[in-house]
Scaffold this motif. Structure first.
Motif, mmCIF file in Angstrom:
data_model
loop_
_atom_site.group_PDB
_atom_site.id
_atom_site.type_symbol
_atom_site.label_atom_id
_atom_site.label_comp_id
_atom_site.label_asym_id
_atom_site.label_seq_id
_atom_site.Cartn_x
_atom_site.Cartn_y
_atom_site.Cartn_z
ATOM 1 N N PRO A 74 18.641 -13.641 -38.947
ATOM 2 C CA PRO A 74 19.970 -13.032 -39.001
ATOM 3 C C PRO A 74 19.897 -11.549 -38.645
ATOM 4 C CG PRO A 74 19.197 -13.551 -41.203
ATOM 5 C CD PRO A 74 18.188 -14.079 -40.242
ATOM 6 N N SER A 75 21.017 -11.042 -38.162
ATOM 7 C CA SER A 75 21.038 -9.655 -37.704
ATOM 8 C C SER A 75 21.062 -8.651 -38.851
ATOM 9 C CB SER A 75 22.244 -9.430 -36.793
ATOM 10 O OG SER A 75 23.432 -9.735 -37.492
ATOM 11 N N SER A 76 21.457 -9.080 -40.047
ATOM 12 C CA SER A 76 21.476 -8.139 -41.164
ATOM 13 C C SER A 76 21.131 -8.869 -42.464
ATOM 14 C CB SER A 76 22.858 -7.484 -41.291
ATOM 15 O OG SER A 76 23.792 -8.431 -41.785
ATOM 16 N N LEU A 77 20.799 -8.086 -43.467
ATOM 17 C CA LEU A 77 20.483 -8.666 -44.765
ATOM 18 C C LEU A 77 21.717 -9.261 -45.431
ATOM 19 C CD1 LEU A 77 17.969 -6.068 -46.230
ATOM 20 C CD2 LEU A 77 17.498 -8.346 -45.353
ATOM 21 N N THR A 78 22.879 -8.714 -45.126
ATOM 22 C CA THR A 78 24.112 -9.250 -45.704
ATOM 23 C C THR A 78 24.364 -10.665 -45.203
ATOM 24 O OG1 THR A 78 25.019 -7.018 -45.764
ATOM 25 C CG2 THR A 78 26.577 -8.823 -45.995
ATOM 26 N N LEU A 79 24.183 -10.869 -43.899
ATOM 27 C CA LEU A 79 24.358 -12.212 -43.346
ATOM 28 C C LEU A 79 23.332 -13.173 -43.924
ATOM 29 C CD1 LEU A 79 25.073 -11.443 -39.583
ATOM 30 C CD2 LEU A 79 26.666 -12.296 -41.287
ATOM 31 N N ALA A 80 22.102 -12.699 -44.070
ATOM 32 C CA ALA A 80 21.056 -13.540 -44.647
ATOM 33 C C ALA A 80 21.391 -13.900 -46.092
ATOM 34 C CB ALA A 80 19.710 -12.830 -44.573
ATOM 35 N N ASN A 82 24.359 -14.038 -47.463
ATOM 36 C CA ASN A 82 25.491 -14.970 -47.453
ATOM 37 C C ASN A 82 25.036 -16.379 -47.093
ATOM 38 O OD1 ASN A 82 27.363 -13.048 -48.172
ATOM 39 N ND2 ASN A 82 27.928 -12.571 -46.062
ATOM 40 N N ARG A 83 24.136 -16.473 -46.137
ATOM 41 C CA ARG A 83 23.636 -17.782 -45.736
ATOM 42 C C ARG A 83 22.845 -18.417 -46.874
ATOM 43 N NH1 ARG A 83 19.205 -19.534 -41.446
ATOM 44 N NH2 ARG A 83 19.808 -21.698 -41.290
ATOM 45 N N ILE A 84 22.021 -17.642 -47.540
ATOM 46 C CA ILE A 84 21.244 -18.156 -48.672
ATOM 47 C C ILE A 84 22.176 -18.632 -49.781
ATOM 48 C CG2 ILE A 84 19.677 -17.475 -50.547
ATOM 49 C CD1 ILE A 84 18.256 -15.680 -48.460
ATOM 50 N N ARG A 85 23.193 -17.840 -50.085
ATOM 51 C CA ARG A 85 24.151 -18.221 -51.133
ATOM 52 C C ARG A 85 24.855 -19.525 -50.756
ATOM 53 N NH1 ARG A 85 28.852 -15.075 -51.151
ATOM 54 N NH2 ARG A 85 27.469 -13.384 -50.598
ATOM 55 N N ASN A 86 25.236 -19.654 -49.482
ATOM 56 C CA ASN A 86 25.904 -20.862 -49.017
ATOM 57 C C ASN A 86 24.981 -22.078 -49.133
ATOM 58 O OD1 ASN A 86 27.738 -22.591 -47.781
ATOM 59 N ND2 ASN A 86 27.108 -22.014 -45.722
#
Length: 136
Positions: A74-80, A82-86
């Protein structure tokens, strides 16, 4: 003498198998890897005696045979995050569904036992559907 494995031991062994990244997976390699975790080196036979361990082993072995694609980062830790939480949310939902299905299966098994049904009666294949197609 082989050590009997407790539920936490079986769970720990399955987690080791799921996280196996050392290339080729073998029963002896698993025995060596989990020896420190459970206090004694289990035998291959004691591992093969647990259906969940065998299933995890077969799944991981077939997964290692396939060439796994390179993970897209992922391009950022925030996206990562969010993906982990999902994914964790989906996992929790699937675990809940699995527990409900296991409870339902136990109910069906009990009711079949109370009615005197045999395993052969329970595992009969479904009847073939005759769609009256013509042979070419």
């Amino acid at each position: 003498m082989a050590k009997h494995l407790s539920k936490p031991d079986v769970s720990a062994i399955i987690n080791v198998i799921h996280g196996w990244d050392d290339g080729r997976i073998t029963w002896e390699g698993i025995c060596d890897a989990v020896a420190g975790m459970i206090g004694k080196r289990p035998t291959r036979q004691s591992l093969c005696g647990h259906r969940d361990i065998v299933s995890a082993y077969k799944a991981r072995k077939s997964g290692l045979k396939k060439s796994e694609p390179v993970l897209a980062k992922p391009s950022s830790l925030t996206l990562a995050a969010n993906r982990i939480r999902n994914l964790e949310s989906k996992l929790a939902d699937l675990q809940f569904q699995n527990a409900a299905l296991l409870e339902y299966l136990t109910l069906l098994q009990y009711n079949a036992y109370k009615r005197g049904m045999t395993e052969g009666e329970l595992t009969m294949p479904l009847p073939q559907i005759d769609r009256e197609r013509t042979q070419l």
